[in-house]
Motif scaffolding. Structure first.
Motif, PDB file in Angstrom:
ATOM      1  N   SER A   4       0.870  -1.399  -0.003  1.00  0.00           N
ATOM      2  CA  SER A   4       0.103  -0.066   0.052  1.00  0.00           C
ATOM      3  C   SER A   4       0.979   1.429   0.009  1.00  0.00           C
ATOM      4  N   ARG A   5       1.834   1.268   0.767  1.00  0.00           N
ATOM      5  CA  ARG A   5       2.853   2.476   0.839  1.00  0.00           C
ATOM      6  C   ARG A   5       3.501   2.526  -0.452  1.00  0.00           C
ATOM      7  N   LEU A   6       3.852   1.506  -1.043  1.00  0.00           N
ATOM      8  CA  LEU A   6       4.591   1.380  -2.272  1.00  0.00           C
ATOM      9  C   LEU A   6       3.816   1.993  -3.319  1.00  0.00           C
ATOM     10  N   LEU A   7       2.332   1.691  -3.365  1.00  0.00           N
ATOM     11  CA  LEU A   7       1.714   2.070  -4.329  1.00  0.00           C
ATOM     12  C   LEU A   7       1.445   3.698  -4.148  1.00  0.00           C
ATOM     13  N   ASN A   8       1.208   3.913  -3.019  1.00  0.00           N
ATOM     14  CA  ASN A   8       1.001   5.418  -2.603  1.00  0.00           C
ATOM     15  C   ASN A   8       2.279   6.457  -3.222  1.00  0.00           C
ATOM     16  N   LEU A   9       3.550   5.996  -2.966  1.00  0.00           N
ATOM     17  CA  LEU A   9       4.647   6.559  -3.561  1.00  0.00           C
ATOM     18  C   LEU A   9       4.702   6.389  -4.779  1.00  0.00           C
ATOM     19  N   ILE A  10       4.367   5.361  -5.559  1.00  0.00           N
ATOM     20  CA  ILE A  10       4.514   5.191  -7.097  1.00  0.00           C
ATOM     21  C   ILE A  10       3.326   6.335  -7.589  1.00  0.00           C
ATOM     22  N   CYS A  11       2.087   6.223  -6.981  1.00  0.00           N
ATOM     23  CA  CYS A  11       1.173   7.284  -7.519  1.00  0.00           C
ATOM     24  C   CYS A  11       1.680   8.779  -7.343  1.00  0.00           C
ATOM     25  N   ILE A  12       2.201   9.067  -6.359  1.00  0.00           N
ATOM     26  CA  ILE A  12       2.707  10.448  -6.216  1.00  0.00           C
ATOM     27  C   ILE A  12       3.861  10.779  -7.020  1.00  0.00           C
ATOM     28  N   VAL A  13       4.926   9.900  -7.127  1.00  0.00           N
ATOM     29  CA  VAL A  13       5.942  10.258  -8.158  1.00  0.00           C
ATOM     30  C   VAL A  13       5.698  10.311  -9.414  1.00  0.00           C
ATOM     31  N   VAL A  14       4.740   9.284 -10.140  1.00  0.00           N
ATOM     32  CA  VAL A  14       4.417   9.167 -11.470  1.00  0.00           C
ATOM     33  C   VAL A  14       3.501  10.481 -11.807  1.00  0.00           C
ATOM     34  N   GLY A  15       2.669  10.815 -10.616  1.00  0.00           N
ATOM     35  CA  GLY A  15       1.645  11.908 -11.169  1.00  0.00           C
ATOM     36  C   GLY A  15       2.250  13.296 -10.981  1.00  0.00           C
ATOM     37  N   SER A  48      -2.472  10.261   3.304  1.00  0.00           N
ATOM     38  CA  SER A  48      -2.906  10.829   4.561  1.00  0.00           C
ATOM     39  C   SER A  48      -4.160  10.360   5.116  1.00  0.00           C
ATOM     40  N   ARG A  49      -4.527   9.310   4.590  1.00  0.00           N
ATOM     41  CA  ARG A  49      -5.704   8.423   5.252  1.00  0.00           C
ATOM     42  C   ARG A  49      -5.267   7.572   6.315  1.00  0.00           C
ATOM     43  N   ASN A  50      -4.151   7.288   6.245  1.00  0.00           N
ATOM     44  CA  ASN A  50      -3.415   6.432   7.152  1.00  0.00           C
ATOM     45  C   ASN A  50      -2.862   6.907   8.259  1.00  0.00           C
ATOM     46  N   ILE A  51      -2.637   8.568   8.164  1.00  0.00           N
ATOM     47  CA  ILE A  51      -2.062   9.021   9.250  1.00  0.00           C
ATOM     48  C   ILE A  51      -3.123   9.349  10.436  1.00  0.00           C
ATOM     49  N   PRO A  52      -2.893   9.278  11.570  1.00  0.00           N
ATOM     50  CA  PRO A  52      -3.932   9.344  12.555  1.00  0.00           C
ATOM     51  C   PRO A  52      -4.128  10.640  12.950  1.00  0.00           C
ATOM     52  N   SER A  53      -5.197  11.243  13.339  1.00  0.00           N
ATOM     53  CA  SER A  53      -5.592  12.417  13.738  1.00  0.00           C
ATOM     54  C   SER A  53      -5.042  12.722  15.242  1.00  0.00           C
ATOM     55  N   LYS A  54      -4.763  13.798  15.534  1.00  0.00           N
ATOM     56  CA  LYS A  54      -4.047  14.134  16.809  1.00  0.00           C
ATOM     57  C   LYS A  54      -5.382  14.257  17.717  1.00  0.00           C
TER      58      LYS A  54
END
Length: 71
Positions: A4-15, A48-54
């Motif tokens: 999941s993290r790898l897919l997120n990183l790939i989407c950000i870099v490619v986009g 950002s969906r995986n980052i918990p809210s304070k």
């Protein structure tokens, strides 16, 4: 690093790369630019969906309330 993290990183870099490439051309292709931005935002949203809210943490109070006795 999980998938999941790898897919997120790939989407950000490619986009981001697609958006910069579409912007750098002399005659800009709007559809490619929009596609790159959508892919970039999709990756950022998934990250950002995986980052918990304070505010989700329940803080314990040092003061404990007691129930009042009924008269």
């Amino acid at each position: 690093m999980n998938i999941s993290r790898l897919l997120n990183l790939i989407c950000i870099v490619v986009g981001g790369s697609i958006a910069i490439y579409a912007q750098a051309q002399e005659q800009q292709n709007t559809y490619i630019l929009i596609g790159g931005i959508v892919l970039l935002v999709f990756g950022i949203y998934r990250t950002s969906r995986n980052i918990p809210s304070k505010f989700d943490k329940e803080e314990e109070s040092f003061i404990k309330t007691e129930k009042e006795d009924e008269i």
